[in-house]
Design an enzyme around this catalytic site. Sequence first.
Site, PDB file in Angstrom:
ATOM      1  N   CYS A 109      72.747  26.188  42.540  1.00 40.48           N
ATOM      2  CA  CYS A 109      74.185  25.935  42.644  1.00 40.48           C
ATOM      3  C   CYS A 109      74.983  26.939  41.790  1.00 40.48           C
ATOM      4  CB  CYS A 109      74.500  24.540  42.154  1.00 40.48           C
ATOM      5  SG  CYS A 109      73.493  23.280  42.939  1.00 40.48           S
ATOM      6  N   ARG A 148      74.855  31.682  45.577  1.00 35.90           N
ATOM      7  CA  ARG A 148      73.896  30.839  44.864  1.00 35.90           C
ATOM      8  C   ARG A 148      73.582  29.558  45.621  1.00 35.90           C
ATOM      9  NH1 ARG A 148      73.375  32.281  39.466  1.00 35.90           N
ATOM     10  NH2 ARG A 148      72.517  30.242  39.040  1.00 35.90           N
ATOM     11  N   TRP A 170      73.561  23.969  46.395  1.00 37.20           N
ATOM     12  CA  TRP A 170      72.327  24.127  47.166  1.00 37.20           C
ATOM     13  C   TRP A 170      71.609  22.792  46.995  1.00 37.20           C
ATOM     14  CZ3 TRP A 170      66.964  24.081  46.339  1.00 37.20           C
ATOM     15  CH2 TRP A 170      66.195  24.617  47.381  1.00 37.20           C
ATOM     16  N   ASN A 228      74.174  21.994  37.946  1.00 41.13           N
ATOM     17  CA  ASN A 228      73.203  22.869  38.601  1.00 41.13           C
ATOM     18  C   ASN A 228      71.839  22.535  38.020  1.00 41.13           C
ATOM     19  OD1 ASN A 228      71.665  24.972  39.644  1.00 41.13           O
ATOM     20  ND2 ASN A 228      72.325  26.418  38.073  1.00 41.13           N
ATOM     21  N   GLY A 229      70.878  22.226  38.884  1.00 42.65           N
ATOM     22  CA  GLY A 229      69.532  21.907  38.396  1.00 42.65           C
ATOM     23  C   GLY A 229      69.053  20.579  38.942  1.00 42.65           C
ATOM     24  N   GLU A 289      56.813  42.697  52.499  1.00 42.83           N
ATOM     25  CA  GLU A 289      58.261  42.627  52.270  1.00 42.83           C
ATOM     26  C   GLU A 289      59.014  42.728  53.606  1.00 42.83           C
ATOM     27  OE1 GLU A 289      60.380  41.803  50.225  1.00 42.83           O
ATOM     28  OE2 GLU A 289      62.217  42.918  50.647  1.00 42.83           O
ATOM     29  N   LYS A 314      61.578  39.840  54.908  1.00 43.58           N
ATOM     30  CA  LYS A 314      62.977  40.112  55.254  1.00 43.58           C
ATOM     31  C   LYS A 314      63.291  39.553  56.645  1.00 43.58           C
ATOM     32  CE  LYS A 314      64.843  41.768  51.811  1.00 43.58           C
ATOM     33  NZ  LYS A 314      64.022  40.749  51.160  1.00 43.58           N
ATOM     34  N   GLU A 363      63.328  35.662  56.672  1.00 46.59           N
ATOM     35  CA  GLU A 363      64.454  35.079  55.940  1.00 46.59           C
ATOM     36  C   GLU A 363      65.784  35.344  56.656  1.00 46.59           C
ATOM     37  OE1 GLU A 363      64.746  37.821  52.183  1.00 46.59           O
ATOM     38  OE2 GLU A 363      65.419  35.879  51.489  1.00 46.59           O
ATOM     39  N   HIS A 410      39.332  41.154  60.388  1.00 48.85           N
ATOM     40  CA  HIS A 410      38.664  39.966  59.843  1.00 48.85           C
ATOM     41  C   HIS A 410      39.349  38.682  60.298  1.00 48.85           C
ATOM     42  CE1 HIS A 410      36.102  42.483  57.377  1.00 48.85           C
ATOM     43  NE2 HIS A 410      37.185  43.192  57.056  1.00 48.85           N
ATOM     44  N   LYS A 467      70.405  32.324  46.438  1.00 46.25           N
ATOM     45  CA  LYS A 467      70.063  33.589  45.802  1.00 46.25           C
ATOM     46  C   LYS A 467      69.203  33.402  44.566  1.00 46.25           C
ATOM     47  CE  LYS A 467      70.521  38.025  45.134  1.00 46.25           C
ATOM     48  NZ  LYS A 467      69.684  38.843  46.036  1.00 46.25           N
TER      49      LYS A 467
HETATM   50  O1  M6R Z   1      65.939  36.587  41.137  1.00 48.48           O
HETATM   51  P1  M6R Z   1      64.503  36.856  41.443  1.00 48.48           P
HETATM   52  O2  M6R Z   1      64.208  38.300  41.621  1.00 48.48           O
HETATM   53  O3  M6R Z   1      63.575  36.213  40.445  1.00 48.48           O
HETATM   54  O4  M6R Z   1      64.233  36.143  42.832  1.00 48.48           O
HETATM   55  C1  M6R Z   1      62.942  36.069  43.362  1.00 48.48           C
HETATM   56  C2  M6R Z   1      62.968  35.624  44.810  1.00 48.48           C
HETATM   57  O5  M6R Z   1      63.527  34.345  44.918  1.00 48.48           O
HETATM   58  C3  M6R Z   1      63.751  36.593  45.702  1.00 48.48           C
HETATM   59  O6  M6R Z   1      63.243  37.889  45.620  1.00 48.48           O
HETATM   60  C4  M6R Z   1      63.701  36.121  47.176  1.00 48.48           C
HETATM   61  O7  M6R Z   1      62.396  36.198  47.663  1.00 48.48           O
HETATM   62  C5  M6R Z   1      64.667  36.954  48.020  1.00 48.48           C
HETATM   63  N1  M6R Z   1      65.534  36.093  48.762  1.00 48.48           N
HETATM   64  C6  M6R Z   1      63.995  37.828  49.011  1.00 48.48           C
HETATM   65  O8  M6R Z   1      64.901  38.587  49.745  1.00 48.48           O
END
Ligand code: M6R
Length: 618
Positions: free
Chosen positions: A2, A27, A76, A103-104, A487, A491, A494, A510, A613
């Site tokens: 949040c 966030r 969130w 937040n939390g 990665e 991407k 997500e 395998h 985020k």
């Molecule tokens: O803030 P951080 O780098 O610790 O975040 C880690 C992951 O949550 C972050 O990289 C997440 O996988 C991204 N949304 C990927 O694009």
Amino acid sequence: MCGIVGYIGPKATLDVLIGGLRRLEYRGYDSAGVSVIGEDGRLETRKKAGKLANLVAEIEQHPLPASHIGIGHTRWATHGAATDGNAHPHLGGGDSKLALIHNGIIENFAELKAELLAAGTQFASETDTEVAAHLIAAAYEKSGNLEQAFASVVRRLHGAFTILIVHQDHPDVVLAARRNAPLVVGLGDGENFLGSDVAAFVEHTKRAISVGQDQIVTLRRGSVEIRTFDGAEVVPDEFTVDWDASAASRGGWSSFMAKEIADQPTAVADTLMGRLASDGSVQLSEIDGLSHDAIKSLQRIYIVACGTASYAGDIAKYAIEKWSRIPVQVELAHEFRYREPVLNEHTLVVAISQSGETADTLTATRYAAEQGAPVLAICNTQGATLARESDAVIYTHAGPEVAVASTKALTAQITAGYLLGLFLASVRGATPAAELRTIGLDLLKMPGRVAEVIKSSKNVEALGMAMSDAKSVLFLGRNVGFPVAMEGALKLKELAYIHAEGFAAGELKHGPIALIEEGQPVIVIVPSPRDADSLHPKVISNIQEIRARGAKVIAIAEEGDTQVAAYAEHVVHVPQSVSVLAAILTVIPLQVFALSLATALGRDVDQPRNLAKSVTVE
Ligand code: M6R
């Protein structure tokens, strides 16, 4: 998770709160709300499920009074669905004079709620948060002292929380508490701010304080007082935010993600700045805290991180091990922590995080510190908890990253990983100094090469758009190409919400090769053919294996690799580089591909569904 903002001062509070929430919306964006104490002395709240725009529309229909104190929240969801009722602020007490945002996660909320229900408290939401609002209101009714009531309740809460309150009877103060969730104070002239991060207030002030663990802030127009939960006074460390509000605005770009992809030459250049001399030798004064003797006696390095940051760690592993000959293990932070790894002072734990607030990563580093292992952070956010709690920090200078999908933070993290590898290797003397300088000189050329890749990404954009009907896309790579492949898949999942997997190219036979059928798109990261021990022929064999089974191959290959064209439907070229460094370049077409495919599908690329985020809960 949040986003939280608080304000007290002469400005129009609603504008400050909505402006702050707009910059914090990355966030969390399940719902949003604000509470203000109007000039007429009444506490008023508006909240709405969905994105911030819904709250803004609600306020247009039901305007709030002029005010000079207030709090705002973007959520969130954890406990309770994303509804108007579960949106924050939550009100406390029978008279609803107290408003609270959080937040939390309050881990002992069930037990506290049972206590309140037994006392006849009525709940308006399904959240864990509301218990805190009622408990503080009840404690205040008893003692008549808001600060005491607040401190007594936050001491009872378990878990992770940043909590802000305002109370109608006290229109001159915002109270805030922090445990295991981020909180920063913005210092103004006759006004003060609170935020989950500095983005909440950077357009108003650059003077900031990062609030420590288990601390309470009493925010008034002319003063900021910080105490521990036990009441001891804290002398805060002030810092100056090194970017301005324009860095966190979209400008003329179609999305923050598009802007952040384009920012990468600068992110890489700024991360290198002052750390690589013109002769290619590396200087990392930030980690002076780790003596050369300590570095020489290191027996192992663990890199801990999550998501995209963990792929930066995987890439760093190839470089650090190759150059310094120190064994490196990369682990997802949440797995690392709870398997209780054996650590000691000869084990360096490197934590990589853009936000520096990822709960899983913080839990892992706290465990490492308890075991006596030195902790080095690679972090993009000044004053973040990870940076504060680590023995040393290499800051990545990517600037604020707003899109949920990480792009420029990743290339900056990879850059920092290379710098660390070069530094450790030079201290340990594991690779001849001249060879390290040659690599350093190549690394210095990366910002220009990144710019070239971005400039020539139009054909990748077209490919992404043309493939919007793909049900699944596979990604293959070897060596540093393997984490790049993972990665690329992350991407796409997500952003576009379609099935995507990254595999080590050698692993395909395998098992995963069973997934290949006629027309299956596969993106292959092809290593440079120029090295004596190049994996190029092996990857070409892997391509042939999948093409024989119907795969449609898109190859990401080095300029001058003329062989690959015969084996791929499309080839995307990136500039030549030292092969371990190529990850910075080959990952960029995959970012562009995911962005354009997701855009063609009409997805919200900056705020993909179900995500946030900064993941501040475990
Ligand atoms: O803030 P951080 O780098 O610790 O975040 C880690 C992951 O949550 C972050 O990289 C997440 O996988 C991204 N949304 C990927 O694009």
